[in-house]
Design an enzyme around this catalytic site. Structure first.
Site, PDB file in Angstrom:
ATOM      1  N   ASN A  36     -10.263  -2.610  -6.939  1.00  0.00           N
ATOM      2  CA  ASN A  36      -9.413  -1.613  -7.603  1.00  0.00           C
ATOM      3  C   ASN A  36      -9.934  -1.167  -8.972  1.00  0.00           C
ATOM      4  O   ASN A  36      -9.466  -0.161  -9.522  1.00  0.00           O
ATOM      5  CB  ASN A  36      -7.962  -2.115  -7.744  1.00  0.00           C
ATOM      6  CG  ASN A  36      -7.181  -2.087  -6.444  1.00  0.00           C
ATOM      7  OD1 ASN A  36      -6.261  -2.872  -6.233  1.00  0.00           O
ATOM      8  ND2 ASN A  36      -7.546  -1.167  -5.536  1.00  0.00           N
ATOM      9  N   ASP A  49       0.829  -1.203   0.000  1.00  0.00           N
ATOM     10  CA  ASP A  49       0.000   0.000   0.000  1.00  0.00           C
ATOM     11  C   ASP A  49       0.867   1.258   0.000  1.00  0.00           C
ATOM     12  O   ASP A  49       2.013   1.236   0.446  1.00  0.00           O
ATOM     13  CB  ASP A  49      -0.901  -0.024   1.246  1.00  0.00           C
ATOM     14  CG  ASP A  49      -2.102   0.895   1.094  1.00  0.00           C
ATOM     15  OD1 ASP A  49      -2.331   1.425  -0.003  1.00  0.00           O
ATOM     16  OD2 ASP A  49      -2.816   1.100   2.091  1.00  0.00           O
TER      17      ASP A  49
END
Ligand code: FPP
Length: 259
Positions: free
Chosen positions: A77, A29
């Site tokens: 995503n 991340d």
């Protein structure tokens, strides 16, 4: 005549090999924030992240971590801007094409988990090629989660088990934890021992929900583009110092340290 003593190779971090995690899963991340902080387009963060992927794969092999599972693109995503999604897909193809030969030569088997349907045709072709080229690798296992969702995975396992029960191949009461595990995308992999998340977030984000039940968690404040071999070392050393109880008491664990 002198007999040579057996050669023992010291661990690069001086760790007892029994305390090295066999399987490390990573939520990579902070790519976007890393780029934005530098006034760069977000894709630059993903590109720099792909460089860290190469470094961490190499370091994992040196440390004796035999399984590495990386969250490259989640089923959520797709909600990102179209341009970012397209660039990420191109980056994945470039990574798969660029690394296939090296992974095959080094005996690293690459597999992709997640729903293939929905991935662009070029990505699917690149996955099939690298999976075939590395299929005989036994030294280490690199798994990329692409179009992956932990709940999707459990749903797919339920569907497969329900179909087998409906056709009489299995009895519903024969379904146990081991059978569920064998119907997950990760059927051939051990559960992760260590789950790393970068960029300071403290969420699972739908990643390997079933498999991380007993994993140790390591949160790094570093964004993924900053997470190189040295930071991976820190996480492995931290893990090696932990006591894993698996629900037992300290007295039951005794002096073994329970690794
Ligand atoms: C999260 O950062 C990262 C991703 C959604 C993609 C991860 C992809 C890579 C590391 C590169 C490509 C992968 C391979 C295997 C070549 P974010 O964009 O959510 O960061 P933010 O939270 O700061 O916005």
């Amino acid at each position: 005549m002198s007999v040579a003593a057996p050669q023992t190779v010291a661990h690069p971090l001086g760790l007892d090999p029994a305390r090295v995690p066999r399987h490390v899963a990573i939520i990579m991340d902070g790519n976007g924030r890393w780029a934005e902080k530098r006034g760069l387009p977000r894709i630059w963060g993903h590109r720099e992240g792909a460089v860290r992927v190469r470094e961490v794969v190499e370091r994992a092999g040196q440390l004796g971590v035999t399984h590495l599972t990386l969250y490259a693109f989640s089923s959520e995503n797709w909600k990102r801007p179209q341009d970012e999604v397209s660039q990420l897909m191109l980056l994945c193809v470039a990574y798969l094409d660029g690394e296939a030969q090296r992974l095959a030569e080094e005996g690293i088997r690459l597999r992709v988990i997640g729903r293939r349907v929905g991935l662009p045709v070029e990505v699917r072709a690149a996955i099939e090629k690298v999976e075939a080229m590395t299929a005989h690798g036994t030294r280490a296992h690199l798994t990329l989660a692409l179009n992956y969702g932990g709940r999707d995975e459990i749903v797919d396992a339920c569907r497969a088990l329900a179909a087998k029960a409906a056709s009489g191949q299995i009895l519903p009461e024969a379904i146990d934890e081991a059978m569920v595990s064998r119907h997950l995308y990760t059927a051939d992999l051990p559960d992760p021992d260590l789950l790393i998340r970068t960029a300071g977030e403290r969420r699972l984000s739908n990643y390997l929900l079933w498999q991380v039940s007993y994993a140790e968690l390591f949160i790094s404040e570093a964004a993924w583009p900053e997470f190189g071999a040295d930071r991976f070392d820190e996480a492995v050393v931290d893990y090696a110092g932990r006591v894993r109880r698996f629900g037992k008491t300290d007295a039951q664990l005794g002096a073994s340290g329970a690794h």
